[in-house]
Design an enzyme around this catalytic site. Structure first.
Site, PDB file in Angstrom:
ATOM      1  N   HIS A 120       0.814  -1.215   0.000  1.00  0.00           N
ATOM      2  CA  HIS A 120       0.000   0.000   0.000  1.00  0.00           C
ATOM      3  C   HIS A 120       0.849   1.266   0.000  1.00  0.00           C
ATOM      4  O   HIS A 120       1.909   1.324   0.608  1.00  0.00           O
ATOM      5  CB  HIS A 120      -0.955   0.010   1.202  1.00  0.00           C
ATOM      6  CG  HIS A 120      -0.255  -0.067   2.531  1.00  0.00           C
ATOM      7  ND1 HIS A 120       0.279   1.034   3.154  1.00  0.00           N
ATOM      8  CD2 HIS A 120      -0.009  -1.120   3.355  1.00  0.00           C
ATOM      9  CE1 HIS A 120       0.815   0.676   4.307  1.00  0.00           C
ATOM     10  NE2 HIS A 120       0.658  -0.623   4.452  1.00  0.00           N
ATOM     11  N   ASP A 121       0.378   2.252  -0.747  1.00  0.00           N
ATOM     12  CA  ASP A 121       0.965   3.598  -0.799  1.00  0.00           C
ATOM     13  C   ASP A 121       2.343   3.641  -1.444  1.00  0.00           C
ATOM     14  O   ASP A 121       3.044   4.653  -1.345  1.00  0.00           O
ATOM     15  CB  ASP A 121       1.037   4.226   0.601  1.00  0.00           C
ATOM     16  CG  ASP A 121      -0.310   4.311   1.273  1.00  0.00           C
ATOM     17  OD1 ASP A 121      -1.164   5.060   0.773  1.00  0.00           O
ATOM     18  OD2 ASP A 121      -0.534   3.607   2.286  1.00  0.00           O
ATOM     19  N   GLY A 138       4.852  -1.438   2.639  1.00  0.00           N
ATOM     20  CA  GLY A 138       4.072  -0.224   2.420  1.00  0.00           C
ATOM     21  C   GLY A 138       4.931   1.022   2.366  1.00  0.00           C
ATOM     22  O   GLY A 138       5.986   1.107   2.986  1.00  0.00           O
TER      23      GLY A 138
END
Length: 261
Positions: A120-121, A138
């Site tokens: 994520h991100d 992440g």
């Protein structure tokens, strides 16, 4: 469009001309597939994901899955994948989180081999190669034309600068400078990515100057901060060296990998 009758496509998904979706694949809500995207059989594109033109997704990939983050409560977050990427079997890409960018992004022309993972991100540049099972925690940031070896893992918030190469089985707990060559468990810097520089068209004279600047930064006597200042002045005409120095000086969560550490 060629959509297999066993595929499930949400009514809100937007499919451009020339999209192909194979047997038993699922395309969820908020998904956008640009022209010429090919989705093989048994692929799941969960939701809120855009895929650029000409990208191919092979079987058993899960794209746009929920972020693997304990604080995620179903907020609207997204994944963006660029054009002309090749995503091989069993790769997984997560959407962003509300606490950061709310978005995971991948550039154009990337190759993700079997089992690659983008957390994520993350921000992944263009023309990046992930060998089998290369993994990003992440919030990682990967520059353009990076090569990540098989089974290497980049720690959360880690950075790998553009043009760098990371060897297989490496635990990347420290940031890797642009154009660097790093490997080991845990990763150490072993010089510049000479093969990558030559492939990009750098001549012998240019490579020699880059190597001289590398030695001045990482191998010369004196305090590291003083060596950075001296190199910044001495190699003001070399944008690659200025990029390396700016990368080192950026205020981030991870230390930079150095030789011999």
């Amino acid at each position: 469009m060629a959509i297999h009758p066993t595929a499930q496509v949400d009514a809100s998904a937007r499919l451009a001309d020339g999209v192909e979706i194979g047997a038993w694949s699922i395309v969820g809500p908020g998904v956008t597939l640009a022209a010429g995207v090919r989705v093989a059989s048994h692929v799941v594109i969960q939701q809120d994901t855009s895929v650029g033109a000409g990208t191919t997704i092979h079987p058993f990939c899960v794209m746009g899955g929920d972020p693997q983050h304990g604080g995620y409560k179903g907020e609207p977050v997204a994944l963006e994948i660029g054009a002309n990427c090749t995503i091989r079997e069993h790769s997984t890409f997560n959407r962003g989180t509300p606490g950061d960018r709310k978005l995971t992004t991948v550039g154009d022309g990337c190759l993700f081999m079997t089992g690659a993972h983008v957390g994520h991100d993350c921000v992944v540049g263009s023309h990046v190669t992930f060998a089998n099972n290369a993994t990003l925690g992440g919030h990682a940031r990967i520059g353009d034309r990076v090569f990540l070896g098989g089974l290497c893992a980049v720690h959360q918030f880690g950075r790998v600068g553009q043009g760098a190469i990371v060897g297989g089985l490496s635990a990347v707990t420290r940031d890797v400078i642009p154009y660097g060559s790093a490997w080991g468990n845990h990763v150490r810097l072993h010089g510049l990515n000479l093969i990558g520089l030559k492939r990009k068209g750098y001549g012998k004279a240019e490579v020699r100057r880059l190597l001289a600047a590398y030695r001045d930064i990482f191998e010369a006597p004196g305090l590291f901060s003083e060596r950075l200042d001296a190199a910044q002045a001495a190699y003001a005409d070399l944008p690659e060296i200025q990029e390396i120095i700016a990368f080192i000086r950026e205020d981030t969560r991870r230390p930079v990998a150095l030789p011999g550490e």
